[in-house]
Enzyme design. Sequence first.
Site, PDB file in Angstrom:
ATOM      1  N   TYR A  28      12.713  81.789 110.662  1.00 27.63           N
ATOM      2  CA  TYR A  28      13.021  81.396 112.036  1.00 27.63           C
ATOM      3  C   TYR A  28      11.821  80.712 112.703  1.00 27.63           C
ATOM      4  CZ  TYR A  28      16.979  84.598 111.546  1.00 27.63           C
ATOM      5  OH  TYR A  28      18.119  85.227 111.113  1.00 27.63           O
ATOM      6  N   PHE A  69      24.892  87.532 102.233  1.00 28.94           N
ATOM      7  CA  PHE A  69      25.547  87.269 103.521  1.00 28.94           C
ATOM      8  C   PHE A  69      25.092  88.307 104.528  1.00 28.94           C
ATOM      9  CE2 PHE A  69      28.620  88.927 100.371  1.00 28.94           C
ATOM     10  CZ  PHE A  69      28.740  90.228 100.801  1.00 28.94           C
ATOM     11  N   ILE A 115      34.956  80.081  95.138  1.00 25.85           N
ATOM     12  CA  ILE A 115      35.244  80.596  93.795  1.00 25.85           C
ATOM     13  C   ILE A 115      36.060  81.881  93.923  1.00 25.85           C
ATOM     14  CG2 ILE A 115      34.159  81.591  91.720  1.00 25.85           C
ATOM     15  CD1 ILE A 115      31.757  79.564  92.575  1.00 25.85           C
ATOM     16  N   ASP A 166      19.427  74.587 104.092  1.00 30.85           N
ATOM     17  CA  ASP A 166      20.597  74.059 104.805  1.00 30.85           C
ATOM     18  C   ASP A 166      20.685  74.605 106.225  1.00 30.85           C
ATOM     19  OD1 ASP A 166      21.128  76.703 104.179  1.00 30.85           O
ATOM     20  OD2 ASP A 166      23.080  76.331 103.269  1.00 30.85           O
ATOM     21  N   SER A 187      25.404  74.390  97.486  1.00 28.93           N
ATOM     22  CA  SER A 187      26.189  75.242  98.382  1.00 28.93           C
ATOM     23  C   SER A 187      26.291  74.584  99.744  1.00 28.93           C
ATOM     24  CB  SER A 187      25.471  76.596  98.533  1.00 28.93           C
ATOM     25  OG  SER A 187      25.998  77.326  99.627  1.00 28.93           O
ATOM     26  N   GLY A 190      30.834  78.902  96.771  1.00 28.09           N
ATOM     27  CA  GLY A 190      31.804  78.350  97.715  1.00 28.09           C
ATOM     28  C   GLY A 190      33.183  78.216  97.090  1.00 28.09           C
ATOM     29  N   ARG A 204      30.306  76.693 106.089  1.00 30.74           N
ATOM     30  CA  ARG A 204      29.924  77.145 107.431  1.00 30.74           C
ATOM     31  C   ARG A 204      28.864  76.262 108.089  1.00 30.74           C
ATOM     32  NH1 ARG A 204      31.546  82.688 107.687  1.00 30.74           N
ATOM     33  NH2 ARG A 204      29.854  83.547 108.941  1.00 30.74           N
ATOM     34  N   GLY A 256      30.784  85.034  97.803  1.00 28.35           N
ATOM     35  CA  GLY A 256      30.430  85.729  99.034  1.00 28.35           C
ATOM     36  C   GLY A 256      31.600  86.512  99.587  1.00 28.35           C
ATOM     37  N   HIS A 288      27.183  76.608 102.131  1.00 25.57           N
ATOM     38  CA  HIS A 288      27.157  77.843 102.917  1.00 25.57           C
ATOM     39  C   HIS A 288      28.591  78.362 103.135  1.00 25.57           C
ATOM     40  CE1 HIS A 288      23.644  79.603 105.187  1.00 25.57           C
ATOM     41  NE2 HIS A 288      24.592  80.346 105.702  1.00 25.57           N
ATOM     42  N   LYS A 319      18.448  76.932  98.124  1.00 28.04           N
ATOM     43  CA  LYS A 319      19.846  77.323  98.427  1.00 28.04           C
ATOM     44  C   LYS A 319      20.413  76.373  99.484  1.00 28.04           C
ATOM     45  CE  LYS A 319      22.788  81.240  99.841  1.00 28.04           C
ATOM     46  NZ  LYS A 319      23.628  80.692 100.875  1.00 28.04           N
TER      47      LYS A 319
HETATM   48  C1  LIG Z   1      29.971  86.241 106.755  1.00 30.26           C
HETATM   49  C2  LIG Z   1      29.008  85.364 106.011  1.00 30.26           C
HETATM   50  C3  LIG Z   1      27.662  85.465 106.299  1.00 30.26           C
HETATM   51  C4  LIG Z   1      26.741  84.679 105.599  1.00 30.26           C
HETATM   52  N1  LIG Z   1      25.414  84.836 105.848  1.00 30.26           N
HETATM   53  C5  LIG Z   1      24.521  84.129 105.119  1.00 30.26           C
HETATM   54  C6  LIG Z   1      23.122  84.311 105.307  1.00 30.26           C
HETATM   55  O1  LIG Z   1      22.680  85.123 106.129  1.00 30.26           O
HETATM   56  N2  LIG Z   1      22.269  83.566 104.560  1.00 30.26           N
HETATM   57  C7  LIG Z   1      22.727  82.661 103.622  1.00 30.26           C
HETATM   58  O2  LIG Z   1      21.931  82.016 102.953  1.00 30.26           O
HETATM   59  N3  LIG Z   1      24.046  82.478 103.413  1.00 30.26           N
HETATM   60  C8  LIG Z   1      24.950  83.182 104.130  1.00 30.26           C
HETATM   61  N4  LIG Z   1      26.284  82.994 103.918  1.00 30.26           N
HETATM   62  C9  LIG Z   1      26.721  82.008 102.901  1.00 30.26           C
HETATM   63  C10 LIG Z   1      26.838  82.649 101.510  1.00 30.26           C
HETATM   64  O3  LIG Z   1      25.579  82.942 100.972  1.00 30.26           O
HETATM   65  C11 LIG Z   1      27.566  81.731 100.527  1.00 30.26           C
HETATM   66  O4  LIG Z   1      26.937  80.481 100.518  1.00 30.26           O
HETATM   67  C12 LIG Z   1      29.061  81.582 100.812  1.00 30.26           C
HETATM   68  O5  LIG Z   1      29.596  82.794 101.273  1.00 30.26           O
HETATM   69  C13 LIG Z   1      29.790  81.154  99.556  1.00 30.26           C
HETATM   70  O6  LIG Z   1      31.131  80.884  99.834  1.00 30.26           O
HETATM   71  P1  LIG Z   1      32.329  81.927  99.573  1.00 30.26           P
HETATM   72  O7  LIG Z   1      32.260  82.915 100.691  1.00 30.26           O
HETATM   73  O8  LIG Z   1      33.539  81.058  99.627  1.00 30.26           O
HETATM   74  O9  LIG Z   1      32.115  82.574  98.229  1.00 30.26           O
HETATM   75  C14 LIG Z   1      27.213  83.763 104.614  1.00 30.26           C
HETATM   76  C15 LIG Z   1      28.573  83.679 104.332  1.00 30.26           C
HETATM   77  C16 LIG Z   1      29.467  84.467 105.020  1.00 30.26           C
HETATM   78  C17 LIG Z   1      30.928  84.358 104.674  1.00 30.26           C
END
Ligand SMILES: Cc1cc2nc3c(=O)[nH]c(=O)nc-3n(C[C@H](O)[C@H](O)[C@H](O)COP(=O)(O)O)c2cc1C
Length: 444
Positions: free
Chosen positions: A196, A141, A347, A226, A305, A345, A310, A367, A307, A283
């Site tokens: 990007y 994250f 968990i 994603d 996932s 996600g 998000r 995360g 995300h 991912k």
């Molecule tokens: C604050 C935040 C920032 C995140 N930034 C990224 C990122 O930069 N790249 C990415 O692949 N996933 C990112 N994620 C998604 C996480 O890798 C992951 O899929 C997600 O947090 C899993 O859900 P959980 O928070 O309920 O465990 C982010 C999630 C959060 C909460």
Amino acid sequence: MRLGHLLKGNDTKRKSNRRIIVIEDDVDDEDEEDEDEEETSEEREERLEKERQDRIKNKPPLSQIFNISDFEFVAKQVLPLGTWGYYSTGSDDEFSLRENHYAFGRIFFRPKCLVDVTKASTESGEIFGATFDAPFYCTAFAGSPMAHPDAEKNLILAAGNEKIPYLVPIQCSYPLDTFMSFAKPGQENFHQVHFYTEEQLKNAPEYFKNIEDNYPNIKAFFINVDLPCLGNREKDSKIRAALDPSVNDGLSLFAAPTIKYLNLTWNDMEKLKNSTKIPIVLKGVLRKEDVLKAAELGLGGCLLSNHGGRQLDFAMPPIEILAQSRKLLRENGIKDEDFKMFIDGGIRRGSDIIKALCLGADAVGLGRPFLYAMASYGQPGVERAMQLLKEEMLRDMKLLGVNSVKELNEDMVDIESLKFKGISSSDILYNSNYTNMPPPPFTK
Ligand SMILES: Cc1cc2nc3c(=O)[nH]c(=O)nc-3n(C[C@H](O)[C@H](O)[C@H](O)COP(=O)(O)O)c2cc1C
């Protein structure tokens, strides 16, 4: 080489929000409202920040933390509101965010009795040549510096001490060589990558080669599939809109609707796969047909996932896609050991991890739990969070009548109700931390 040198927007500003407003459900008495009327906005900000600092001073000792939701409760009290908004937000109406978690509540266990479980162990199976103390990992994250001044260093150190993999994010705030020097000798991890621009994609083989040559303990690349664009993180936007603009400057490094990502395709993925010996995991896969396609392309695995809720709202909960995907792979002759499956996600418990393993996951990612543990207690908090999950897993494995993760399979769970979304019984611990979408604020 700087981690994410391929990428722009990696120079994380390490500053916290100056202006703090109160989350609606935290305001509970009228006297406080009356008091507000006599305050200037500066005085109010100062008072609220002072109250937050008091909460930091008086937070519960780590010994009072019993589960992952307890960390979330503390983080919500001690983080600046803008940071909490960025971390906790989902997209749109947050159905996926909530369902990610609730879906686990629709799976029940079928434990075996009278089994000798005195030697039960949470040790993971083999994942890209590595084994870990338990089959869960700290996922990638952005935004760690807003949680703690040492940022991702807390995570890699805790992961090393607990022998848990860390999915090192491309948006890490340290240069790659510095960051990898924090790892213990032999500590094995994964690396998350997104792009990007076309130029970054073109440079990817060189980036991968550097890792192959110099960081052999990075066992897999997890590449985002994603991110053709950023999801509509509306709760975050609403909270930020009410904050001082300087807060937005810091936050928009991680998430601004204007950030553009490269639109990858299956052709790109084939080229990426052919450019490295390190296994590639997709991912953000969200349908079983894409899992099969990835396996047929010869990739290393898929991380199901959305995300953390998000990106696309109403994307299915990953645990539900997992239940369908392993079955489809097996029907198409793809052996479990030849294709790794991960989910993340929602968990929050050892039992959630066990349910995912029963349905064919090799490991699961968490995360926000580790982000909140770091925000509240730094590295010791992250280690405690990992220990709690291991303790919960071990206890539940014994109660299930199994000794090793290899014994976990579909026979151990009842998934009859899994597909009936939206009817779970309430999870009070989880709900008490959920932040409602704020309505637009009136000026007075
Ligand atoms: C604050 C935040 C920032 C995140 N930034 C990224 C990122 O930069 N790249 C990415 O692949 N996933 C990112 N994620 C998604 C996480 O890798 C992951 O899929 C997600 O947090 C899993 O859900 P959980 O928070 O309920 O465990 C982010 C999630 C959060 C909460």
